[in-house]
Design an enzyme around this catalytic site. Structure first.
Site, PDB file in Angstrom:
ATOM      1  N   GLY B 296       0.764  -0.993  -0.212  1.00 56.23           N
ATOM      2  CA  GLY B 296      -0.034  -0.049  -0.706  1.00 56.23           C
ATOM      3  C   GLY B 296       0.500   1.031   0.085  1.00 56.23           C
ATOM      4  O   GLY B 296      -0.057   2.228   1.071  1.00 56.23           O
ATOM      5  N   LYS B 297       1.434   1.253  -0.295  1.00 57.48           N
ATOM      6  CA  LYS B 297       2.815   2.568  -0.543  1.00 57.48           C
ATOM      7  C   LYS B 297       2.589   3.155  -2.069  1.00 57.48           C
ATOM      8  O   LYS B 297       3.175   4.547  -1.990  1.00 57.48           O
ATOM      9  CB  LYS B 297       4.039   2.021   0.050  1.00 57.48           C
ATOM     10  CG  LYS B 297       4.335   1.548   1.138  1.00 57.48           C
ATOM     11  CD  LYS B 297       5.656   1.075   1.897  1.00 57.48           C
ATOM     12  CE  LYS B 297       5.701  -0.035   3.313  1.00 57.48           C
ATOM     13  NZ  LYS B 297       6.914  -0.280   3.344  1.00 57.48           N
ATOM     14  N   VAL B 298       2.735   2.256  -2.709  1.00 53.01           N
ATOM     15  CA  VAL B 298       2.965   3.105  -4.155  1.00 53.01           C
ATOM     16  C   VAL B 298       2.386   2.417  -5.610  1.00 53.01           C
ATOM     17  O   VAL B 298       1.998   1.196  -5.300  1.00 53.01           O
ATOM     18  CB  VAL B 298       4.881   2.704  -4.806  1.00 53.01           C
ATOM     19  CG1 VAL B 298       5.066   2.833  -6.246  1.00 53.01           C
ATOM     20  CG2 VAL B 298       5.792   2.980  -4.064  1.00 53.01           C
TER      21      VAL B 298
END
Lengths: 347, 347, 347, 347
Positions: B296-298
């Site tokens: 869920g970061k990039v």
């Protein structure tokens, strides 16, 4: 993929046990071959030398995702058998992976070919071919926050905080096979110089935001100070480095730091590194141990790079040293006690 | 080698100037080829997209020895022309190399084939094919110590301390071409999450040992808190990452940290990484940006890995974006002001 | 270096013996870990599947300097125990290294840090950390020339010529541990598609220059024809590939060649490759086995890349398959007989 | 993927044109930086030295998929401007890719993330991020077969056969931008030492099977003999190597072959190699040029490895040499004429 979360998280990563094989014969044979097998054998023998050298403290450096990859038991065997005296690590290994497993959670076998967008929707985090339940990771973050909430507000070294994590696991842990726990119990200091760069960071940010005026902070200078103090106390030292990054740099730097503080300390007498990085990009992770000699950090007499991925190389190297058995007559250093009794002297 | 110290330290590393070429035509042509040339062109165009996207804050991540390798002016051009809004870096780039040059010192061209034992005797430090006068590096350490001595004792984020370093250079610096100085003047925050893992560590350890009871400490949690605050404020963000390591992880993690603090923030909307690492060892530095999506970061929509060493790839990517000129209508974000005026709100 | 030729050539490379170690338990444990250890375990199990599949012919591909690196005995054990049915190799392994050792010569342990200009003066050839007496290599070249001189002038496949080399070693060899000899005796065909690209080339050039009008020539088309014929005869096949290069490409291509000749043959049913190359440069050596599926060469059901240097990975994979023991009930294919009896049918 | 064959094969790979950019200033600046940028600049300058050295013949070695990757025009510019005198290549570049394009076919831009099983069903072949229409490749195979059918049956060197391919393209080709054609017209010999390891192999196998008793064969010894003859004639030589593999080994070996034939020839005076391989696996592709010196093949005075993928590095190196313009006063060597007039003298 066509699988739901339960199906994807069904096959656990299991930790390899080096005590079940005779690696000595294998390494002795690799010694007479070539390329990385010979380098690996040479590294194994340098590690064995560190253990037979009565005056040498052994510092283990951990970078990369080693615990989630099934190497935890290898590291535990080093701890249990007085084969390592201090640990410098990335936060991922110590908090997200080891402390996480200490809380009773598991890592799961996956594949590098899974669809990451779908994993995201299922709250599954991927590390190459390994899977993590993100909901469990949030519990790990929260637990760090709780530990911080329970401590007197002041600046801590990561070592101090990790020691508190060990204390927590001793009381509340659900899996005794934990580096954090076992190192705590054996007075082996564990340093994570970039401590907020992991699940610990999430927990501590929540802690600080909730307690804006008075809270726990992590002083990485204190870490450096303590590890330097350890080096000054230890005298001769050897580095067993898995991967590069901050742990490699940090552990190498203490020789220079000790000199700056006026102490006459020898360079690291032994140094081995397992890595797949190389020197061509000028970055630290792949920089040669010979280059580190120009900086006055590492002696070139007993040094060896092994260009091999750690899940394959570490069991062979650690297994060889275990199999040789010289750890049986080696004393525990209990370096953690340095920071309770003698801390004031230097600090 | 047969050369003395003066002879070895005679040819300076000079910093490449991207403003002297037309990289636009080259990148446009590379776009239609294959392999890493096409990946590089795609990355350059994603970076250009970040700059034309009016709502997107750009975070530059620096790992590896970039400043000593002659890439300082490239980074300065990004700063000067509103092409970057925040920096997350290793300490080596910011302190040992950039602040060091700000003090008037230089890096020198050498060779990877030099004898490191002889270099050690001459107090010359080597980074692959680059040489440093160790005596000058000690002056850099001392300067950090002096800056710390001059500050009120409390816990600082690395950003706060680096801001003080900028202030110092403004008064005492001997080379105005400094990232630390220029970022300070343009209110661009610079974070070094593992701040003691470099020359700064040496200076700060001396400071703390000299002032055991009351001293400056560096709270890396505060860094994480501040960068998270910046992400919450910025909304859409793009990552321009050179190398991996702590800066990559730290910058990616703030999305999750923001969510934990209850803020609804988007994943990093754009992400490019220049690296020679690959995914095979499961370590963060070479982990794909798609893998980061599972966390869920990039976002996977605009992401590109470029497998090329940075001294070659960065000038082409930065030069393309410079050449396209959309920075001319881009506003400076001055994110540093967030931490003076609004700090109390969140903290 | 300060050593003379005799001192430099004093420590022999010795060939590792997989029969002395229990690799089965180790591989079974690696299977449940991650990264390359799990890939390696998966590859070992696919190789074991090839051996238990009664209908599957096994083709071993050899690139890189494997014999000089101490892996000869591993390969001999595969030959002796019906674990391989055909070999496709670079010339270096088969001629410069294996045939060379068959003539009674040795490889020696050296170091990658030796001075190559001095080695040149002493007529010592270096391969990374391994040394060769160049004078002995010239005898190897000459022997190839003598064999060519003794044969009726016509176009030979490399397989035919290598078979003659086996015959020569049977009579005149000084070391029975030879792949060329043992493969000859077990009717295992050995193909070297770029046959003049090694010591054989030197010998054959001398032969042709001495006999300009009527001489032995090496027709690499004939090799391709024969290997295709073998594939048509074998039906199901598996590839055990060490390194990439010509052997990998050549062995994969025979599926397509068979189709072009009107034969309906299955893709290679099993395929594993040990390599340190990766896919990023678009070259064949590191191209994935999935990519090979798009070409119709390799099935994706049982394929595995192992990113590890061969001196470490091959003993583990071969040792596992040996330890499982299914070779005990496996029949020798004696594919060489195809080219004596049936050659005319196809050709 | 959701795309059909026409949609997948819609965006052509276009060939980069080095003549449109000023690489001289860029390389001059890279020269004073570090790491691979400095290595690349040094290599570019060594190549320029080869061209200004009036007595030096330049041999270009090609491995990897360079033509399909958009580097064909770069190589054509070297040919057209007397910047290369002989070529040693893998078959893929010369037959599957260049001759294929000469027949009027194209390569297409794809992605490494496509589903290879689906590509297989659509008869699309993938090279990393590049796509090929397999039906067109079969036409290429057939054309090779037709050319062979039209020739008098005897043993040919690959150079002779490729010369016939040039003749064919001159009459029947549909795209004049072809290495095979242009080299033929400029009397630049092209060697493919593993000639059957590509589309040529498919065509020639069909030819031989159709004509079992009397057919064209490819004698790789003859290639080696001819290239050795070329070296003896040329005297001083320089190697511009893209990738490693057979072309690198073959071109380096001719120095030794010449000595064995009694000729006194110098080692290759200049040598540069562009590669992403490294020395750690002991294989030839990544072996250092210094190691080649121990074998008596390459002088260490003017040698440089550049660790960078070729689609990025080759345009910069070739573009620099083009931009410097010393090719304007350089004579064409027309080495192909050696093998018509003087062949009998040596053979």
């Amino acid at each position: 993929m066509g699988k739901n979360k339960t199906e994807l998280l069904s096959t656990e990563v299991r930790h390899l046990d080096i005590k079940k094989f005779d690696f000595v014969t294998l390494i002795d044979q690799m010694q007479d071959t070539a390329f990385q097998a010979r380098n690996l054998a040479r590294a194994a023998k340098i590690y064995e030398q560190m253990l037979t050298d009565q005056n040498c403290g052994v510092i283990l450096c951990l970078a990369g995702s080693l615990v989630s990859a099934g190497l935890k038991k290898v590291i535990l065997d080093l701890i249990d058998n007085n084969m390592v005296d201090a640990i410098v690590s990335t936060g991922a290994n110590i908090v997200d992976q080891d402390f996480f497993e200490g809380l009773g959670f598991k890592h799961y076998q996956g594949s590098p070919h899974l669809d990451d967008t779908q994993l995201r929707e299922m709250a599954i985090d991927r590390i190459y071919d390994t899977l993590i339940d993100e909901d469990q990771l949030r519990i790990c973050d929260d637990t760090i926050c709780q530990i911080a909430d329970s401590l007197p507000p002041r600046a801590y070294s990561s070592r101090e905080f990790i020691s508190e994590m060990g204390k927590y696991l001793e009381k509340h842990g659900k899996n005794k096979d934990s580096i954090v726990l076992r190192a705590y119990q054996k007075s082996i200091p564990v340093f994570v110089p970039a401590f907020s760069d992991c699940s610990a960071g999430f927990g501590l940010v929540m802690h600080q935001v909730a307690k804006p005026d008075s809270h726990v902070s992590i002083d990485s200078v204190k870490d450096f100070r303590e590890l330097t103090q350890l080096k000054i106390h230890a005298g001769d030292t050897g580095l067993l480095m898995i991967g590069g990054g901050v742990p490699k740099n940090f552990a190498q730097d203490v020789v220079v730091a000790a000199e700056l503080l006026g102490a006459e300390v020898p360079m690291h007498k032994y140094a081995i590194q397992i890595t797949v990085a190389d020197e061509r990009d000028g970055a630290l992770s792949g920089s040669t141990l010979r280059e580190a000699c120009s900086w006055g950090k590492v002696s070139v007499v007993h040094e060896q790079m092994v260009f091999c991925e750690a899940t394959i190389a570490l069991p062979l190297i650690a297994g060889y040293a275990y199999g040789k058995g010289s750890w049986q007559s080696r004393q525990a250093r209990s370096y953690s006690s340095l920071f309770t009794s003698k801390q004031r002297e230097l600090a």
